[in-house]
Design an enzyme around this catalytic site. Structure first.
Site, PDB file in Angstrom:
ATOM      1  N   HIS A 244      -6.502  80.958 -10.636  1.00  0.00           N
ATOM      2  CA  HIS A 244      -5.349  81.248 -11.578  1.00  0.00           C
ATOM      3  C   HIS A 244      -5.262  80.358 -12.816  1.00  0.00           C
ATOM      4  CE1 HIS A 244      -2.708  78.903  -8.851  1.00  0.00           C
ATOM      5  NE2 HIS A 244      -2.039  79.003 -10.513  1.00  0.00           N
ATOM      6  N   ASP A 277      -8.189  82.079  -4.229  1.00  0.00           N
ATOM      7  CA  ASP A 277      -7.560  81.352  -5.262  1.00  0.00           C
ATOM      8  C   ASP A 277      -7.532  79.909  -5.169  1.00  0.00           C
ATOM      9  OD1 ASP A 277      -6.124  80.832  -7.475  1.00  0.00           O
ATOM     10  OD2 ASP A 277      -3.705  80.558  -6.481  1.00  0.00           O
ATOM     11  N   SER A 359      -0.815  73.099  -9.406  1.00  0.00           N
ATOM     12  CA  SER A 359      -1.367  74.314  -9.254  1.00  0.00           C
ATOM     13  C   SER A 359      -3.231  73.758  -9.454  1.00  0.00           C
ATOM     14  CB  SER A 359      -1.857  75.286 -10.032  1.00  0.00           C
ATOM     15  OG  SER A 359      -0.422  76.290 -10.291  1.00  0.00           O
TER      16      SER A 359
END
Length: 517
Positions: A244, A277, A359
């Site tokens: 992402h 992910d 992230s």
């Protein structure tokens, strides 16, 4: 929770409230009329002579006897004073004057993301009234003649000044003597830059890992994008991050990676796995001195182990936070931010502060080994995991175990596409506590149990509820998917399921699926 009534002790005798304003002092009586000044020609009364001091030395000398000692001495008869307010009487007090306070409100803090509302108003009102006047001026009676209180105050002030000067002089002398005899404080013999930090300390781990951590900026062809983190995976210039983080730049976008020393490199997306992910980018014109971070073993991580997270929370690059492993095998389904797809993981849970921008960054153990990739947070502001709202950490962060991420990254570098393990059955994604139920129909009208697949060969049918995979309890479909994806195609697993109220156990070999579609 309201705090308006905190501090009230129930069952105790209430204390009458004190008046809000001080009592109004009694007005000074009007002075009695003075006799007229005699004419200049009128004879004046001669002043009496000062009597001689008595033989016994008493002072002051006695004057004319008075009926009673009184101060100040009465002059002319005074008018009767006005009535004293109820505050000064000994009888039942009158009702106190109403309290006065400045108008205003006080908002109690809302919780759980609610919009704060105006709370109880302290001293609220129309504001039309004025505060009560605190009485008329009051005249001090004339002091006694001669050496009295004023002289005493002056003497005390002089004494205080003398004592203050003496104390200051003694303090200065002691300080001066102390400087010559040596201070009681201890100074370091080395400067901060010369201090050696052990490799196992947080500072030691951060010093070693930071040079191999990058801040990633991904931008789509229309200029949209965001900031994330990644870390050096090998000496060829491959950087591992979250899907992402770079999803916006996959189709014709732009990706850059900036190292802590300020050097910035353009990069390209080598491969990305939406379900896991995980993504891999490669630096263009990568430097030859890259130092990959050491990969640990996430299966050996224990609850309570120390953790160190590195990332760029809210764009603040090279931020280091610490915590512990709070839980293992935590089933997490997170969105990529667009709401069109989800990722599933059996995550490592940590209380190290993780925020948007962390992230893709590494989660390290106390020795500096990568044990996970920071991927999602639970936050009250976003309403769930991986929400698009810019919410902050509440101590519930989730990382993809590095054993799984390593396998995915190697597949992406090798073929550019992810490979997923599967059982060949569609399960409901509804949240429940009963297990993962095989649906009656698959996606797009296909069969719920794939013909010739692992589940079909094991005898599973639509309506069966899977409750365990090996020793892991399965409470929902997302939990089953995340647990299957911790394995690789070809792994043998044991499935426990329920059918018609009876429990069954069967072994099967996981199949494979290539790509996200």
């Amino acid at each position: 929770m309201s705090t308006e009534n905190e501090g009230i002790n129930e069952g105790t005798t209430p204390v009458p409230p004190a008046p809000s304003a001080p009592p109004v002092p009694v007005e000074t009586p009007s002075a009695a009329p003075q006799p007229p000044v005699p004419d200049a020609g009128a004879p004046t009364t001669p002043l009496p002579q000062t009597p001689a001091a008595p033989a016994d030395g008493a002072w002051p000398p006695p004057t004319a006897p008075a009926a009673a000692t009184e101060w100040p001495p009465p002059t002319a008869p005074q008018a009767a004073p006005p009535a004293v307010p109820a505050y000064a009487t000994t009888g039942a007090p009158a009702a106190p004057a109403p309290a006065y306070a400045e108008p205003g409100t006080h908002a109690y803090g809302a919780t759980d993301g609610a919009v704060p509302q105006a709370g109880a108003a302290f001293g609220s009102g129309s504001g039309g009234g004025q505060p009560p006047v605190w009485g008329a001026s009051y005249q001090q009676p004339a002091p006694k003649a001669g050496k009295g209180r004023g002289g005493l105050v002056a003497a005390l002030l002089i004494a205080a000044l003398v004592a203050g000067g003496l104390g200051g002089g003694i303090g200065y002398t002691l300080a001066k003597n102390d400087d010559s005899s040596g201070s009681t404080t201890v100074s370091s013999s080395t400067s901060g830059g010369a201090v050696k930090r052990d490799p196992g300390t947080v500072a030691g781990v951060a010093a070693k890992a930071l040079p191999s951590t990058v801040t990633i900026e991904a931008e789509s062809s229309n200029g949209e994008g965001g900031t994330g983190t990644g870390f050096v995976f090998d000496t060829q210039g491959h950087i591992v991050t979250n899907n992402h983080v770079v999803a916006d730049a996959v189709d014709g976008g732009k990706v850059t990676a900036t190292f802590p020393d300020g050097k910035k490199y353009n990069a390209e997306v080598v491969g990305h796995a939406q379900g896991y992910d995980v993504a891999v980018i490669k630096l263009k014109n990568a430097p030859s001195n890259l130092k990959p971070l050491t990969l640990g073993n996430s299966d050996e991580v224990a609850v309570g182990d120390s953790t160190i997270a590195i990332g760029a929370p809210f764009g603040l690059s090279n931020t280091v936070t610490t915590g512990i492993i709070s839980a293992k095998n935590r089933p997490v389904a997170s969105s990529d931010g667009s709401g069109s797809s989800s990722s599933y993981m059996s995550a490592l849970q940590t209380d190290a502060s993780i925020n948007p921008g962390n992230s893709g960054g590494p989660l390290l153990d106390a020795q500096g080994n990568v044990i996970g990739i920071n991927s999602a947070i639970q936050s009250t502001g976003s309403g769930g995991l991986g929400g698009a709202a810019q919410s902050g950490s509440i101590g519930l962060g989730f990382a993809i175990p590095i054993n799984q991420a390593k396998y995915v990254a190697q597949q992406l570098i090798k073929t550019g596409e992810p490979v997923y393990a599967k059982i060949g059955a569609s399960v409901s994604l509804d949240e429940s506590t009963g297990g993962a139920k095989i649906t009656d129909q698959g996606a797009g009208g296909s069969d719920a149990v794939e013909a010739g697949g692992p589940a079909a060969e094991a005898g599973l049918k639509p309506g069966d509820v899977i409750t365990k995979l090996d020793d892991t309890v399965i409470d929902s479909g997302p939990t089953l998917i995340g647990e299957i994806w911790t394995h690789q195609p070809g792994d043998k697993v044991t499935i426990t399921y329920e059918r018609d109220g009876k429990t069954h156990t069967v072994d099967l070999t996981l199949g494979s699926r290539t790509g996200d579609n």
